[in-house]
Motif scaffolding. Sequence first.
Motif, PDB file in Angstrom:
ATOM      1  N   PHE A   5       0.863  -1.180   0.000  1.00  0.00           N
ATOM      2  CA  PHE A   5       0.000   0.000   0.000  1.00  0.00           C
ATOM      3  C   PHE A   5       0.901   1.233   0.000  1.00  0.00           C
ATOM      4  N   ALA A   6       0.626   2.148  -0.917  1.00  0.00           N
ATOM      5  CA  ALA A   6       1.396   3.399  -0.936  1.00  0.00           C
ATOM      6  C   ALA A   6       0.597   4.481  -0.240  1.00  0.00           C
ATOM      7  N   LEU A   7       1.226   5.236   0.608  1.00  0.00           N
ATOM      8  CA  LEU A   7       0.556   6.354   1.285  1.00  0.00           C
ATOM      9  C   LEU A   7       0.907   7.642   0.550  1.00  0.00           C
ATOM     10  N   VAL A  83      -2.801  -0.762  -3.666  1.00  0.00           N
ATOM     11  CA  VAL A  83      -3.755   0.309  -3.355  1.00  0.00           C
ATOM     12  C   VAL A  83      -2.965   1.562  -2.971  1.00  0.00           C
ATOM     13  N   VAL A  84      -3.468   2.716  -3.361  1.00  0.00           N
ATOM     14  CA  VAL A  84      -2.904   3.967  -2.850  1.00  0.00           C
ATOM     15  C   VAL A  84      -3.823   4.438  -1.734  1.00  0.00           C
ATOM     16  N   VAL A  85      -3.261   4.580  -0.540  1.00  0.00           N
ATOM     17  CA  VAL A  85      -4.034   5.154   0.555  1.00  0.00           C
ATOM     18  C   VAL A  85      -3.772   6.656   0.508  1.00  0.00           C
ATOM     19  N   ASP A  86      -4.800   7.376   0.125  1.00  0.00           N
ATOM     20  CA  ASP A  86      -4.644   8.817  -0.070  1.00  0.00           C
ATOM     21  C   ASP A  86      -5.086   9.531   1.196  1.00  0.00           C
ATOM     22  N   ILE A  87      -4.146  10.166   1.860  1.00  0.00           N
ATOM     23  CA  ILE A  87      -4.483  10.853   3.111  1.00  0.00           C
ATOM     24  C   ILE A  87      -4.954  12.256   2.765  1.00  0.00           C
ATOM     25  N   VAL A  88      -6.201  12.504   3.096  1.00  0.00           N
ATOM     26  CA  VAL A  88      -6.842  13.773   2.748  1.00  0.00           C
ATOM     27  C   VAL A  88      -7.138  14.540   4.024  1.00  0.00           C
TER      28      VAL A  88
END
Lengths: 700, 55
Positions: A5-7, A83-88
Amino acid sequence: MARTFALAGNPNSGKTTLFNALTGARQHVGNYPGVTVEKKTGVYRMGSREFFLVDLPGTYSMTAYSMEEVVARDYLAMEKPSVVVDIVDASNLARNLYLTLQIIEMGIPVCIALNMVDVAEGRGIRIDIEKLSELLGVPVVPTVARSGKGKRELMDAAAQLAEKTDRISFPPISYGDDIDAALAEMEPLISGKNLLSGHYPARWVALKYLEKDQQIVSVGDAENPELSSELLRIVDRVTLHLSRTLNTDPEAMIADHRHGFIRSLLRQGVLHVENESSRLYLSDRIDQVLINRVAGPVIMAAVVLLLYHVTFALSEIPGQWLESGFAALGSIADARMADGMLKSLVISGIIDGVGGVLEFVPIILFMFVGITILEDSGYLARVAFMLDRVFRVFGLHGSSVMPFIVSGGIAGGCAVPGVMAARTLKSPKERLATLLTVPFMNCGAKLPVFALLIGAFFAAYKAWMMFAVTIISWAGALIVAWVLRHTIIRGEPMPFIMELPPYRLPTVRGVIIHAGERTWQYIRKAGTVILAISILLWALMSFPTLPDHQVEAYQQAGMEAELARAELEHSVAGRIGTTLEPATRLAGFDWRTNIALLGGFAAKEVIISTLGTAYSLGEVDVEEAGGLSTRLASSDDWRPLTAFSLIIFVMFYSPCFVAMVCIAREAGSWKWAFFSMGFNTVLAIVLAVMVFQAGTLLGL
Amino acid sequence: MAETILTIAIVGAAAVYLLRDLYRRFRRGSCGGCSCDKCADEKDCESTVYRNKAP
């Protein structure tokens, strides 16, 4: 094998805090060759399972402006994490979603960690998480990285997403017609030659070319110089066009549309902000008034009414010049040419037929100038936004609004591009309902017919009448859509996000170019297809001729007017018109109107040219006859109720032939084109009869 | 006589023009647009002059 998983996320979105919360002491820092920017990797354990986490540099976008962006982008493209975990950052949603959109566009599965929800709540920001997830088509999990709240749910959602094979595909964002057309041209070229296809989707590569992303262009040049040059030629063409018409460039246009997309998304009930007015942009401030639930529709009606007032006022005098010019031309032909077939063709077929159509050029020109200003300023998109709410009630999709406006929602469009614009609808049923109802709009061919009838019978309140015509056409189209969606085209509606581009000041050059192009189309059509149809209809209205003994009888009795009328009635077209008259009389139409309406199946402008020819052939003295408007107004067969009944019929009856071809092609079957022709014509005659009979009963 | 021939020629030319127009739309797939009779290639179709055709 453990999944990766990429953050990713904006700087200061709490990304590193979340990474640390997830990986604890197990993280380590590693440098990647060739770059100086750090990427951290770590491991997250969930029961017996392990996931590799990669913390990418914080970035605001996926362009290649900074090394951080290059590193993040290259990692996502080359390493392809599960998956890209997109921190918003929930307290800065609009800014953060800009990056989210770009990651989604890269075609990588995205799971959003809506971080700092506690901070957002403290600032009076409420976010409808389910709605955000639904509209973006990605899972959204609220988190507070500092306390570790939501991290397990986040990893669960990411793990589920990684396992999923049937992910919802995010509909491509539209970047406006110019960019969309270029993308449609570039995508097949890129995918056909597999340019960079191992790493990036073709649409994304095309977007990067349009943004003139040096890194992607260089790689493209090295991989396939010929194709790269071809793509750059397309980019140059679009750049020149945008520069000439809107004084902008593709990169700015793309960014504007992304921001517009986000703003619209947030307006779909996703974001509620209290006490944040100072943060609003200028466009937002204008929108607070222009698309306000109460003031918005009132302003919209006022704008449309003003457009009609200005159009009719400005076009009146040049219209009279043209009318006088064509009348003078007819008089010259009458004086110079010997009586006979050729003279009749030139005066009645060509000058009165095509001239009648060309007299409306000023109205078309001023209407298009107005519509272009509304379009280029961004107001037309707001009209679509406001109408979207109404459309959903009637079972149409928000994406149906623009095809309606393009088809002549405000008057002066064309059903053909309107039908083609319906391609953006993903649901086949909503698309079909749109295809079948856009022809009810008042296209540029119906506009002169309405202008003629309104000018002849409702001259005192032209703009108001045109406004009423617009309202009736919209109401009719929406009611028919509702009926279709509840009978033969049933189906669930799809979610919709409407883009709101920022307001722009239209450029004089852009308005001249676009209004000029559209007006020229009208003139060219009058000089080609309409001219040819007018000539053929003249022949149908002139042959066969009356037997000699009948002509002599009329002449001996000195009944020239009756002779002209008898000759017309004796012709092929006259006989068809007369045959239909018993039925159409109920709607107030005589046989000459019937001929014109039959001609209108080919193109609606033909209604004017045919009426022009029919009333010209029936006239004895060309010089005294005046323009078609005068002829109709002074005819015993016409009264305001007849004109209104005809307006209703023309509004709703069969699409023109070209639009039918287009409907058949877009619907994938001629069945729907013929349905449109038959259904619309029956509907039109029923409505026209109802109007005429009700009006007659009321003594109108 | 000359006048009759000229009239027939004009009517004939109009008929040929319209048939050609029909042929283009059916055989070559041109939508016809508002007045476009260029070709079957949508990217060159004049009807796409309408920008912002859809969101």
